[in-house]
Design an enzyme around this catalytic site. Structure first.
Site, PDB file in Angstrom:
ATOM      1  N   LYS A  93       2.472 -28.154   7.583  1.00  0.00           N
ATOM      2  CA  LYS A  93       1.150 -27.521   7.517  1.00  0.00           C
ATOM      3  C   LYS A  93       0.526 -27.402   8.906  1.00  0.00           C
ATOM      4  CE  LYS A  93      -0.878 -29.875   4.229  1.00  0.00           C
ATOM      5  NZ  LYS A  93      -1.830 -30.396   3.236  1.00  0.00           N
ATOM      6  N   CYS A 188     -13.573 -39.693  -4.155  1.00  0.00           N
ATOM      7  CA  CYS A 188     -12.181 -40.075  -3.870  1.00  0.00           C
ATOM      8  C   CYS A 188     -12.008 -41.525  -3.453  1.00  0.00           C
ATOM      9  CB  CYS A 188     -11.552 -39.133  -2.839  1.00  0.00           C
ATOM     10  SG  CYS A 188     -12.215 -39.237  -1.179  1.00  0.00           S
ATOM     11  N   MET A 189     -12.947 -42.103  -2.723  1.00  0.00           N
ATOM     12  CA  MET A 189     -12.707 -43.436  -2.177  1.00  0.00           C
ATOM     13  C   MET A 189     -13.677 -44.509  -2.667  1.00  0.00           C
ATOM     14  SD  MET A 189     -10.063 -42.838  -0.495  1.00  0.00           S
ATOM     15  CE  MET A 189      -9.865 -44.527   0.027  1.00  0.00           C
ATOM     16  N   MET A 379      -5.553 -41.597  -5.605  1.00  0.00           N
ATOM     17  CA  MET A 379      -6.522 -41.161  -6.606  1.00  0.00           C
ATOM     18  C   MET A 379      -6.221 -41.594  -8.033  1.00  0.00           C
ATOM     19  SD  MET A 379      -8.699 -40.132  -4.747  1.00  0.00           S
ATOM     20  CE  MET A 379      -8.374 -40.387  -3.019  1.00  0.00           C
ATOM     21  N   GLY A 416      -8.256 -40.247   1.232  1.00  0.00           N
ATOM     22  CA  GLY A 416      -8.056 -38.869   0.818  1.00  0.00           C
ATOM     23  C   GLY A 416      -8.468 -37.814   1.830  1.00  0.00           C
ATOM     24  N   GLN A 417      -9.356 -38.144   2.761  1.00  0.00           N
ATOM     25  CA  GLN A 417      -9.893 -37.132   3.671  1.00  0.00           C
ATOM     26  C   GLN A 417      -9.797 -37.623   5.121  1.00  0.00           C
ATOM     27  OE1 GLN A 417     -13.460 -34.945   2.151  1.00  0.00           O
ATOM     28  NE2 GLN A 417     -13.695 -36.742   0.873  1.00  0.00           N
TER      29      GLN A 417
END
Lengths: 850, 113
Positions: A93, A188-189, A379, A416-417
Site C-alpha cells: 500500500k 477501536c481502542m 477488534m 487500529g489507527q
C-alpha cells in the site's frame, strides 16, 4: 526519465532493497544523495529535490517513510531504514501513500450549506471565503456555548496528529470547560484502554514490535493481522520462516487470511472467547501449571460487578447497573481459583464449539516455560459487548504464567489507527481524560493540569464530570440534544454503528437540525451532513506527529504545500478559538492568550513561527506533563499527590526527528535521552530495557526480571470475569451473526484509498461473505443481491462465497468501507458497558434475496 | 546477516552494490514515463530459486539478489498503478510469502500531472 537518471534511480532502488533485506539499511551512509532533514539516509534525490522524514498514513502499524518532493509534488517514497518500527520495509500500500494526496476531488475551498433540507445527499454546499466559514462556525459554537454547553461536541480521531489533538483538547476542556469531546478511537481502542487501566493502572502496551522477532508461539485473538497490520504480519511470517518450530494459533469466529497461514485455527462461537480464556486459566491453576513465583511477587486478585446486561437503552449508563460496572473487590488467589473452577475444558467446548483437546493444547502452550508466547489482538476483542473483560482475560493468562513485559513473551494489544495511542490515548482526547493518562474526575489530576496550562487553581473543577462518550454523543445528537458538532480526521457517517438512527433515516432527525462542521480533505458521506466544510491540509502538507502502537512517537515533516485554500487543521482551530473566546477572560487575563498566545498571534491571524517552531512550542508544553521538573507548581503537585508523571517521560521535540522516532519513556540520563522498548523489564537501558524506571520506582530481582512500578502496590490485577452471552442471540427472525471489519485495500471508510484507482479496482465493492451451506438454505448464490436486516436497519449487498473471509454457518461478514452499501445501517450500537466501545462483530440479522 | 548470492540479471558493482541491468522486456523504454520501485520479496526457503526465476520472467521485473529466503527485486512500469499491480501479483506466485515495498520513485508521473 533520462537514461543516466534512470540508471541512477535504479541503482539506488536496488541498493536500498538489498540493504533492507539484509537489515543493514541504516548503515548505508553515503550510498546516494544527501541525508534527509531528519538525518535520514535517503534515496535518489538530486538538484531541487527536498527530502523529509514521514510516517505512513494508512494503518495502525506506524511505519516510517522518507518522502522526496520536487516542484511542490511528491516524487518518491522509501521505507525509512532508521525508523525502528519497520526498518525500511513497507507493505505494498506504500505505493499509494503519495497518491492519497492527489485525488481529483480534493477539497480546496471552504463550503457552506444554506438549506438544511439538502442534507444527506450530494450537493447543497456552496463555496465560501475562510472568513465567512470561520465566522459561521465560531458564531454557532459561541451561541451554543453561551446558551447550554451540554449541547456542543467535538468528535476527533486516532488520526489527528499529536499537537493538534493536544490543542483541541485544551480548547474544549479549558477554553470551553466542556468534556463533550471524544475520538473515533472510542470505536477501536477503548476496551484496550480500560483493560490497561484496570489491570496495570497505566494505559500502555509493555512490549514492542520487536517482540514478534523473538516469540516462539503466536496467539492471535480476534485479529486479522494479515489484512489490518500487513507490515507486522510480514514480520510474524518472517519469524515463522526463520524457525520451523515456531507455531501460530489463531482464535477467530471466521476464517481469514490470517487463519490461512496459522498452524491451528480455534474457531469459536461469537462471544465465547471469554469462556475459552477462563478455561485456559482454570486448567493452568487446576494443574499447578502457573508461575508461582510470579504470582507471589507481582499479582493481586479481584472480581467485579457481574450480570451487567447490555447498553441497548440510552439510559443504560445512568442506570443502577450502568453505574456499578467499574466496581471491583479484592479476592484471594484461592477465591479466584474457585471462580475459575466451573470453566472446565468441556464447559468451554460446550459454550464455544472449540474441541476441549484444542483448548487444552493451547493451555499447555502457555504452561511450557521453555518457549516464549506472544498474544496479539485487535477488534475482535475490543469491539465486543464484553471487550474490557476479554482484555482482562488475556492478561490473566499471561500474568498467571509470568509472560508479560518480557521480550517475545507478552500480551500485545495492537492499535487500529496511526496515532490512536499518540493522540487519543496519550494526549487524552476522550471525554473523561486530561493529557498523559490524567482523569477529569481526579482532583490532583485537575490541579496538575491547571498548573501546566496556567489556569487558576480550581478552574477545571467545572469539568470534573466526564462528558459524552461517542455513542452517547451521537445518540444525543439524533434526539436533537446537540446543537453544535465539529468533526475532524474521521468519517462518522460511514463508521458509526446504527447509522439508521444516527443519519436520521429512522424516527430521529437531530442530525439534520444540528449545526455540523466537518474538517475534511475529500467529500465524504459526513460532508453531506455538514453545514460547513473546512478543507484541510493532509498528511505531509503540514508538520505532524504520530504515536504508534509500540509507544513510538515520530514526526512527519512538511514536504509540500496543501492545494488551493486548504489549511492546517491547527490554524482552523486557532481561528475558531480566537473568535469564540473573544472578550473572555481566564484569571483576569485574555482567555485566548492564556491558552494559545505562546504560539498564535490572533491579531495577525498567524502562527508565531514556522510549522516546525509551532509544533516544537506546543510539544514542549505537552511534554511538561511527563517532565514535571519543567514546571515548579506541577512538580510540587506531582510530588505531593504521588502522581509519578515522569514515569512516562517524553523527550524534547527535535530528538524525535533526529532519531526517526523514539519509544517512550525516553529517559534523560546524564544529558542523554534513552528510549525504552520493554517497559517494566529490568535490564540495560541501552539495550531497550527499563533499567531507569525499575531503579527509580520498582524493585530489582523480582520474578521474571520485571517490576510493575506503575500498578497499585506494584501489583497488576488479575480480575475474574465471567462469560456472559452476546447482546443478541440469533433466533428465527434474525438467524445470523453479522461481523464487520476492514480488508487490506481500504483504510477504514475508504475516503483516501477509494480515491486511488488501483486500490478501488482491487476491491471495488463491499461483499457479504456467506457460507455455501447457508447460501443453499437461503436459495442464493455468488453474486446475488440480498437485503440484510437487523433490529436496527437494513442494507442491500452482494453475496460472495469466495470472498476474503470464509465464515462458518450462521455467521456472515462484510467490510465497512463502502458508503454505497453502508453496512453500518444494520449494525447495533450496543457497547461494552465499561469502555463504551460498540460491538461491531455480533449484530443478529436476517438475509433475504432481492 | 544472511549470505547473499546473486541469482539473476545485473552484474555486481565494485562496491558490492549491483549495477542495474538493461531494461527488461515490457518495461517502459527511454523517453517514456517510468516508475521505478524496489522490493524485498520473501519466499519459502526451498522455493527461493524457483520464485526468482518466475519473477524475473515478468515484464519490467528484475531479480538482483538473493539473501537466504529474501529476493531483491525491482519493477519498472509506466505508472504507479502498473507497478502496484505487478507487485500485487507476486503473492500469487507459488512460494512467495511476503512482498515488502522499499522504494518507489514516481517523479515522471508527478511531472506529467
Amino acid at each position: 526519465m533520462e537514461l543516466t537518471r534512470r540508471k541512477f534511480v535504479k541503482t539506488t532502488a536496488v541498493a536500498l532493497a538489498s540493504a533492507a533485506a539484509a537489515g543493514t539499511m541504516a548503515t548505508m551512509a553515503g550510498c546516494a544523495g544527501e541525508p534527509a532533514k531528519g538525518g535520514a539516509q535517503a534515496p535518489a534525490g538530486q538538484g531541487d529535490v527536498t527530502r523529509t522524514v514521514g510516517v505512513c498514513r494508512f494503518c495502525g502499524c506506524g511505519c516510517g517513510v522518507i518522502v522526496e518532493a520536487r516542484d511542490g509534488r511528491l516524487v518518491s517514497v522509501t521505507g525509512d531504514p532508521e525508523n525502528g518500527s519497520n526498518r525500511g520495509l513497507n507493505c505494498v500500500k506504500g505505493y499509494y501513500l503519495a497518491s492519497a494526496l492527489y485525488g481529483d476531488d480534493r477539497l480546496t475551498t471552504p463550503l457552506v450549506r444554506d438549506d438544511k433540507a439538502t442534507k444527506g445527499a450530494p450537493g447543497g454546499l456552496r463555496e465560501a471565503t475562510w472568513d465567512e466559514a470561520l465566522d459561521l462556525v465560531a458564531s454557532k459554537l459561541r451561541e451554543t456555548w453561551k446558551a447550554d454547553k451540554s449541547r456542543l461536541a467535538f468528535w476527533g480521531s486516532g488520526q489527528q496528529p499529536i499537537v493538534e489533538g493536544y490543542c483541541t483538547a485544551k480548547f474544549w476542556k479549558a477554553g470551553l470547560l466542556s468534556n463533550n469531546i471524544d475520538p473515533n478511537a472510542r470505536l477501536c481502542m477503548a476496551s484496550a484502554v480500560v483493560g490497561f487501566m484496570n489491570v496495570f493502572q497505566t494505559d500502555e502496551p509493555a512490549g514492542c514490535y520487536a517482540d514478534i522477532d523473538e516469540a516462539d508461539v503466536f496467539v492471535t485473538w480476534g485479529a486479522n493481522m494479515a489484512e489490518a497490520h500487513p507490515m507486522l504480519y510480514s514480520r510474524l511470517t518472517a519469524r515463522k520462516l526463520a524457525d520451523d518450530r515456531v507455531r501460530h494459533y489463531d482464535l477467530t469466529t471466521l476464517r481469514t487470511r490470517t487463519s490461512a497461514s496459522a498452524d491451528k485455527v480455534l474457531m469459536f462461537k461469537p462471544g465465547a472467547d471469554i469462556a475459552i480464556a477462563n478455561a485456559i486459566a482454570s486448567y493452568l491453576v487446576e494443574n499447578n501449571l502457573y508461575d508461582k513465583a510470579f504470582v507471589a511477587d507481582h499479582l493481586q486478585f479481584k472480581q467485579g460487578t457481574e450480570n451487567i446486561g447490555n447498553a441497548f437503552e440510552d439510559g443504560y449508563d445512568a442506570s443502577e447497573t450502568g453505574q456499578s460496572v467499574d466496581a471491583v473487590t479484592s479476592i484471594t488467589f484461592e477465591e479466584y481459583a474457585a471462580r475459575l473452577a466451573p470453566y472446565t475444558l468441556e464447559y468451554a467446548e460446550e459454550v464455544s464449539g472449540v474441541p476441549a483437546a484444542d483448548i487444552q493444547e493451547l493451555a499447555e502452550v502457555f504452561a511450557d516455560k521453555s518457549r516464549k508466547v506472544l498474544s496479539l489482538w485487535t477488534m475482535g476483542v475490543n469491539q465486543h459487548n464484553r471487550g474490557t473483560w476479554m482484555n482482562h482475560c488475556i492478561y490473566n493468562i499471561h500474568l498467571l504464567t509470568g509472560r508479560y513485559a518480557r521480550p517475545g513473551d507478552g500480551a500485545f494489544s495492537l492499535t487500529g489507527q496511526p496515532t490512536a495511542c499518540g493522540t487519543a490515548r496519550e494526549v487524552g482526547t476522550f471525554s473523561h481524560r486530561l493529557p498523559a493518562d490524567l482523569l477529569v474526575a481526579q482532583e490532583p489530576h485537575r490541579r496538575y493540569t491547571e498548573a501546566i496550562w496556567s489556569l487558576p487553581e480550581g478552574y477545571l473543577d467545572a469539568i470534573a464530570k466526564p462528558g459524552f462518550h461517542t455513542v452517547k454523543m451521537f445518540r444525543e445528537l439524533s434526539k436533537g440534544n446537540i446543537d453544535f458538532l465539529w468533526s475532524a480526521h474521521n468519517n462518522w457517517a460511514v463508521s458509526l454503528p446504527n447509522l439508521t438512527r444516527f443519519l436520521g433515516r429512522g424516527d430521529k432527525r437531530g442530525v439534520i437540525d444540528a449545526f455540523i462542521c466537518v474538517s475534511e480533505v475529500y467529500p465524504t458521506l459526513s460532508t453531506q451532513y455538514a453545514d460547513v466544510v473546512l478543507p484541510a491540509a493532509m498528511w505531509v502538507e503540514r508538520e505532524g506527529q504520530f504515536g504508534n502502537g509500540e509507544r513510538r512517537t515520530a514526526v512527519f515533516e512538511k514536504a509540500v504545500d496543501p492545494p488551493g485554500d486548504a489549511r492546517w487543521d491547527l490554524w482552523m482551530l486557532m481561528e475558531v478559538a480566537k473568535r469564540v473566546l473573544a472578550g473572555e477572560q481566564i484569571g483576569g487575563k485574555d482567555a485566548f492568550d492564556v491558552l494559545f498566545g505562546a504560539w498564535y498571534d490572533p491579531e495577525a491571524g498567524a502562527f508565531r513561527g514556522t510549522d516546525r517552531e509551532v509544533s516544537r512550542a506546543i510539544w514542549e508544553e505537552y511534554r511538561t506533563f511527563s517532565n514535571p521538573a519543567l514546571n515548579e507548581a506541577a512538580a510540587a503537585i506531582n510530588e505531593s499527590a504521588g502522581l509519578k508523571m515522569e514515569a512516562k517521560q517524553l523527550a524534547p521535540y527535535d530528538l524525535y526527528i533526529d532519531n526517526h522516532g523514539l519509544t517512550w519513556p525516553v529517559r534523560e540520563v546524564d544529558g542523554e535521552w534513552l528510549p525504552t522498548l520493554w517497559r517494566f523489564c529490568d535490564g540495560p537501558q541501552a539495550d531497550g530495557f527499563d533499567e531507569q524506571g525499575v531503579e527509580r520506582y520498582g524493585e530489582h530481582d523480582r520474578a521474571g526480571g520485571v517490576s510493575f512500578y506503575k500498578s497499585a502496590g506494584k501489583r497488576p490485577s488479575v480480575v475474574f470475569r465471567p462469560w456472559e452471552p452476546p447482546a443478541e442471540i440469533p433466533d428465527d427472525e434474525y438467524p445470523f451473526y453479522l461481523c464487520t471489519g476492514r480488508l487490506l485495500e481500504h483504510w477504514h471508510t475508504g475516503s483516501m484509498t477509494r480515491r486511488i484507482a488501483e486500490l478501488d479496482r482491487a476491491l471495488p465493492e463491499a461483499l457479504l461473505d456467506v457460507n455455501p451451506a447457508d447460501c443453499e438454505r437461503l436459495g442464493v448464490k455468488d453474486g446475488d443481491r440480498v437485503r440484510v436486516t437487523s433490529r436496527y436497519g437494513s442494507c442491500d449487498i452482494t453475496v460472495s462465497t469466495t470472498g476474503r473471509t470464509a465464515p462458518p454457518e450462521g455467521i456472515v461478514f462484510a467490510p465497512f468501507f463502502a458508503e454505497e452499501t453502508l453496512i453500518n445501517l444494520v449494525v447495533q450500537d450496543v457497547y461494552c458497558p465499561l469502555s463504551k466501545e460498540p460491538d461491531y462483530k455480533k449484530t443478529t440479522v436476517s438475509i433475504e434475496k432481492i | 546477516m544472511m549470505a547473499s548470492d546473486q541469482v539473476a540479471v545485473g552484474p555486481r558493482g565494485v562496491d558490492g552494490v549491483p549495477e542495474p541491468a538493461p531494461v527488461a522486456s515490457g518495461a517502459p523504454t527511454a523517453g517514456e514515463p517510468v516508475v521505478i520501485s524496489s522490493l524485498v520479496v520473501e519466499t519459502a526457503p526451498e522455493l527461493a530459486g524457483a520464485v526468482a526465476g518466475e519473477l524475473a520472467a515478468l515484464p519490467g521485473v528484475e531479480v538482483h539478489e538473493r539473501q537466504g529466503h529474501k529476493l531483491v527485486v525491482t519493477i519498472e512500469a509506466a505508472s504507479v498503478e502498473a507497478s502496484h499491480a505487478r507487485a500485487s501479483s507476486f503473492i500469487q506466485v507459488a512460494g512467495v510469502t511476503g512482498v515488502n515495498l522499499v522504494y518507489c520513485n514516481f517523479e515522471d508521473e508527478a511531472a506529467a500531472r
